[in-house]
Design a protein around this motif. Structure first.
Motif, mmCIF file in Angstrom:
data_model
loop_
_atom_site.group_PDB
_atom_site.id
_atom_site.type_symbol
_atom_site.label_atom_id
_atom_site.label_comp_id
_atom_site.label_asym_id
_atom_site.label_seq_id
_atom_site.Cartn_x
_atom_site.Cartn_y
_atom_site.Cartn_z
ATOM 1 N N GLY A 175 0.562 -1.518 0.188
ATOM 2 C CA GLY A 175 -0.307 -0.351 0.398
ATOM 3 C C GLY A 175 1.116 1.474 0.382
ATOM 4 N N ILE A 176 0.317 2.549 0.303
ATOM 5 C CA ILE A 176 1.062 3.923 -0.350
ATOM 6 C C ILE A 176 0.445 4.399 0.916
ATOM 7 C CG2 ILE A 176 1.435 5.567 -1.069
ATOM 8 C CD1 ILE A 176 3.263 2.919 -2.482
ATOM 9 N N VAL A 177 0.862 5.121 1.910
ATOM 10 C CA VAL A 177 0.624 6.146 2.251
ATOM 11 C C VAL A 177 1.119 7.465 2.600
ATOM 12 C CG1 VAL A 177 0.922 7.129 4.805
ATOM 13 C CG2 VAL A 177 0.308 4.662 5.126
ATOM 14 N N CYS A 178 0.522 8.048 2.307
ATOM 15 C CA CYS A 178 1.065 10.078 1.707
ATOM 16 C C CYS A 178 0.752 10.749 2.450
ATOM 17 C CB CYS A 178 0.991 9.864 0.437
ATOM 18 S SG CYS A 178 -1.527 10.448 -0.328
ATOM 19 N N CYS A 179 1.615 11.661 2.508
ATOM 20 C CA CYS A 179 1.612 13.508 3.153
ATOM 21 C C CYS A 179 1.653 12.809 5.100
ATOM 22 C CB CYS A 179 0.142 13.793 2.822
ATOM 23 S SG CYS A 179 -0.225 14.335 1.500
ATOM 24 N N GLY A 180 2.494 11.792 5.532
ATOM 25 C CA GLY A 180 2.553 11.464 6.309
ATOM 26 C C GLY A 180 3.933 13.025 7.195
ATOM 27 N N SER A 181 4.918 12.767 8.213
ATOM 28 C CA SER A 181 5.516 12.917 8.400
ATOM 29 C C SER A 181 6.856 13.603 7.125
ATOM 30 C CB SER A 181 6.507 12.722 9.680
ATOM 31 O OG SER A 181 5.461 12.930 10.518
ATOM 32 N N LEU A 182 6.936 11.883 6.554
ATOM 33 C CA LEU A 182 8.428 11.751 5.639
ATOM 34 C C LEU A 182 7.679 13.167 4.465
ATOM 35 C CD1 LEU A 182 10.933 10.600 4.176
ATOM 36 C CD2 LEU A 182 9.433 8.961 4.202
ATOM 37 N N GLY A 183 6.469 12.760 4.231
ATOM 38 C CA GLY A 183 5.370 13.565 2.889
ATOM 39 C C GLY A 183 5.739 14.736 3.436
ATOM 40 N N GLU A 184 6.333 15.199 4.005
ATOM 41 C CA GLU A 184 6.296 17.017 3.787
ATOM 42 C C GLU A 184 4.695 17.556 4.831
ATOM 43 O OE1 GLU A 184 9.286 18.528 2.439
ATOM 44 O OE2 GLU A 184 9.704 17.027 0.997
ATOM 45 N N ALA A 185 3.967 17.079 5.375
ATOM 46 C CA ALA A 185 2.449 17.767 4.925
ATOM 47 C C ALA A 185 2.288 18.763 5.617
ATOM 48 C CB ALA A 185 2.084 16.210 5.687
ATOM 49 N N ALA A 186 3.536 18.836 6.946
ATOM 50 C CA ALA A 186 3.514 20.217 7.435
ATOM 51 C C ALA A 186 3.561 20.814 5.956
ATOM 52 C CB ALA A 186 3.830 20.530 8.407
ATOM 53 N N THR A 187 3.598 20.958 5.363
ATOM 54 C CA THR A 187 4.572 22.589 4.350
ATOM 55 C C THR A 187 3.157 22.217 3.119
ATOM 56 O OG1 THR A 187 5.957 20.910 2.717
ATOM 57 C CG2 THR A 187 6.699 22.089 5.769
ATOM 58 N N LEU A 188 2.516 21.275 3.179
ATOM 59 C CA LEU A 188 1.846 21.277 2.178
ATOM 60 C C LEU A 188 0.458 21.148 2.236
ATOM 61 C CD1 LEU A 188 1.975 17.510 0.867
ATOM 62 C CD2 LEU A 188 3.085 20.318 -0.039
ATOM 63 N N SER A 189 -0.592 22.529 1.539
ATOM 64 C CA SER A 189 -1.853 23.053 1.188
ATOM 65 C C SER A 189 -3.194 22.015 1.532
ATOM 66 C CB SER A 189 -2.423 24.251 0.646
ATOM 67 O OG SER A 189 -1.951 23.510 -0.962
ATOM 68 N N PHE A 190 -3.764 22.111 2.475
ATOM 69 C CA PHE A 190 -5.371 21.635 2.022
ATOM 70 C C PHE A 190 -5.102 20.970 0.789
ATOM 71 C CE2 PHE A 190 -8.781 20.061 2.098
ATOM 72 C CZ PHE A 190 -9.766 19.058 3.616
ATOM 73 N N GLU A 191 -5.359 21.362 -0.269
ATOM 74 C CA GLU A 191 -5.400 21.487 -1.354
ATOM 75 C C GLU A 191 -4.468 20.472 -2.553
ATOM 76 O OE1 GLU A 191 -7.962 24.637 -0.315
ATOM 77 O OE2 GLU A 191 -5.708 24.380 -0.309
ATOM 78 N N GLU A 192 -3.517 20.766 -1.368
ATOM 79 C CA GLU A 192 -2.078 19.541 -2.837
ATOM 80 C C GLU A 192 -1.967 18.723 -1.592
ATOM 81 O OE1 GLU A 192 1.514 22.627 -3.461
ATOM 82 O OE2 GLU A 192 1.446 22.448 -1.038
ATOM 83 N N LYS A 193 -2.899 18.093 0.200
ATOM 84 C CA LYS A 193 -2.407 16.683 0.713
ATOM 85 C C LYS A 193 -3.008 15.660 -0.477
ATOM 86 C CE LYS A 193 -1.324 18.396 4.350
ATOM 87 N NZ LYS A 193 -1.543 18.616 6.001
ATOM 88 N N ILE A 194 -4.518 16.726 -0.951
ATOM 89 C CA ILE A 194 -5.789 15.839 -2.010
ATOM 90 C C ILE A 194 -5.327 15.446 -3.076
ATOM 91 C CG2 ILE A 194 -8.158 15.963 -2.114
ATOM 92 C CD1 ILE A 194 -7.206 15.935 0.533
ATOM 93 N N ALA A 195 -4.628 16.596 -3.821
ATOM 94 C CA ALA A 195 -4.302 16.789 -5.389
ATOM 95 C C ALA A 195 -3.236 15.657 -5.063
ATOM 96 C CB ALA A 195 -3.660 17.351 -5.923
ATOM 97 N N VAL A 196 -2.049 15.667 -4.085
ATOM 98 C CA VAL A 196 -0.890 14.192 -4.421
ATOM 99 C C VAL A 196 -1.949 12.874 -4.166
ATOM 100 C CG1 VAL A 196 0.358 13.282 -2.547
ATOM 101 C CG2 VAL A 196 0.730 15.510 -3.290
ATOM 102 N N LEU A 197 -2.829 12.715 -3.128
ATOM 103 C CA LEU A 197 -4.330 11.832 -2.861
ATOM 104 C C LEU A 197 -4.604 11.302 -4.068
ATOM 105 C CD1 LEU A 197 -5.236 9.574 -1.206
ATOM 106 C CD2 LEU A 197 -6.677 11.403 -0.367
ATOM 107 N N ARG A 198 -4.828 12.567 -4.843
ATOM 108 C CA ARG A 198 -5.563 11.384 -6.016
ATOM 109 C C ARG A 198 -4.275 10.905 -7.106
ATOM 110 N NH1 ARG A 198 -11.053 13.534 -5.855
ATOM 111 N NH2 ARG A 198 -11.141 15.250 -5.398
ATOM 112 N N THR A 199 -3.499 11.873 -7.037
ATOM 113 C CA THR A 199 -2.467 11.383 -8.099
ATOM 114 C C THR A 199 -2.194 9.790 -7.449
ATOM 115 O OG1 THR A 199 -1.171 13.343 -8.242
ATOM 116 C CG2 THR A 199 0.194 11.507 -8.191
ATOM 117 N N CYS A 200 -1.635 9.544 -6.298
ATOM 118 C CA CYS A 200 -1.662 8.479 -5.901
ATOM 119 C C CYS A 200 -2.417 6.914 -6.314
ATOM 120 C CB CYS A 200 -1.174 8.269 -4.312
ATOM 121 S SG CYS A 200 0.549 9.066 -3.786
#
Length: 297
Positions: A39-64
């Protein structure tokens, strides 16, 4: 979803201008799954979640989600300053195709069990998605004790796993003693994976997997099936690399290692900066030694 095996906490691929490189991100997700990850976990600590906007996180999720299709589940890390935003992110994740959530306590503000329970309960209860509770007291200053985890499990049918990153492998057996097989237990610190499996963990949310997926899967499989000879040999080689996951600059270092093996870029968003000086010297020494002594799988 099936919470088992090696599930990478993926890095977020960035271009030189620090925008998310969605094409590279998709390719990275496919490489992880093709290498045997579950599986894949995106936008965790290693994914630099704190520097991603709400919209960017959902966009990253959609790409994954688009990248792996039906081959594997994609999980979104839910970390926020506020409970309201965390709930909104969980709901948006469900709409965007996530199959699971990794639920963190609120970063910055950490307090007593009453408030932390209310926060994570609100997020877990916001959707019907399968959830993993993330326990990382060194980073988030909140320690979910086994009895407290059991309380959450009793109240939320969709809580199916816990990522244990306290650094104490005795927690695995302690959680098992209280909950039995009610939850799957994942090791969240790379340099405790073999010990965690031997203690009863059934999964690994991994970091160095971003540069060494086949090796990570092989190590997990050897340890899980009790092939101690192969597990110990591979672990001895891998351990110096895995320890790079447990230092303050783990994001920069892991991204640098990815770039060195031709599977990413070293770009990170401020306040992080690319590694240099003694940090770079140490990472280079560890990687060079590992490449020279590469074992057969």
């Amino acid at each position: 979803m099936n919470w088992k095996g090696v599930i990478p906490a993926i890095t977020t691929n960035l271009n030189a201008d620090l925008a998310v490189d969605h094409a590279a991100l998709a390719a990275h997700c496919r490489w992880m799954i093709e290498s045997g990850c579950r599986g894949i976990v995106c936008c965790g600590s290693l994914g630099e979640a704190a520097t991603l906007s709400f919209e960017e996180k959902i966009a990253v999720l959609r790409t994954c989600v688009a990248a792996v299709g039906e081959r594997a589940p994609v999980v979104l890390g839910i970390a926020s300053l506020s409970t309201t935003e965390a709930i909104a992110m969980a709901e948006a994740a469900e709409q965007a195709g996530a199959q699971g959530l990794m639920v963190l306590p609120p970063y910055v503000y950490s307090t007593d069990w009453r408030e932390m329970k209310a926060h994570v309960s609100a997020v877990i209860g916001a959707t019907k998605l399968s959830c993993m509770l993330y326990n990382n007291p060194p980073a988030y200053k909140t320690d979910f004790l086994p009895e407290q985890i059991a309380e959450l499990a009793d109240e939320h049918e969709n809580l199916h796993a816990v990522k244990e990153s306290s650094g104490d492998t005795r927690r695995v057996t302690a959680i098992r003693a209280v909950l039995g097989r009610r939850l799957e237990i994942f090791v969240g610190m790379d340099d405790a994976i073999v010990e965690g499996i031997y203690a009863g963990a059934s999964g690994w949310i991994a970091g160095l997997v971003n540069a060494f997926p086949a090796e990570s899967v092989a190590l997990f499989d050897y340890a899980s099936r009790g092939d101690k000879v192969r597990a110990e040999k591979l672990y001895a080689w891998f351990l110096p690399l895995l320890r790079l996951d447990t230092v303050p600059k783990f994001v920069q270092i892991i991204k640098w290692v990815q770039a060195e093996v031709g599977r990413g870029t070293p770009y990170v968003r401020p306040p992080r900066l690319e590694i240099s000086g003694a940090d770079l010297d140490h990472a280079r020494k560890v990687l060079t030694t590992a490449q020279k002594l590469y074992p057969s799988l």
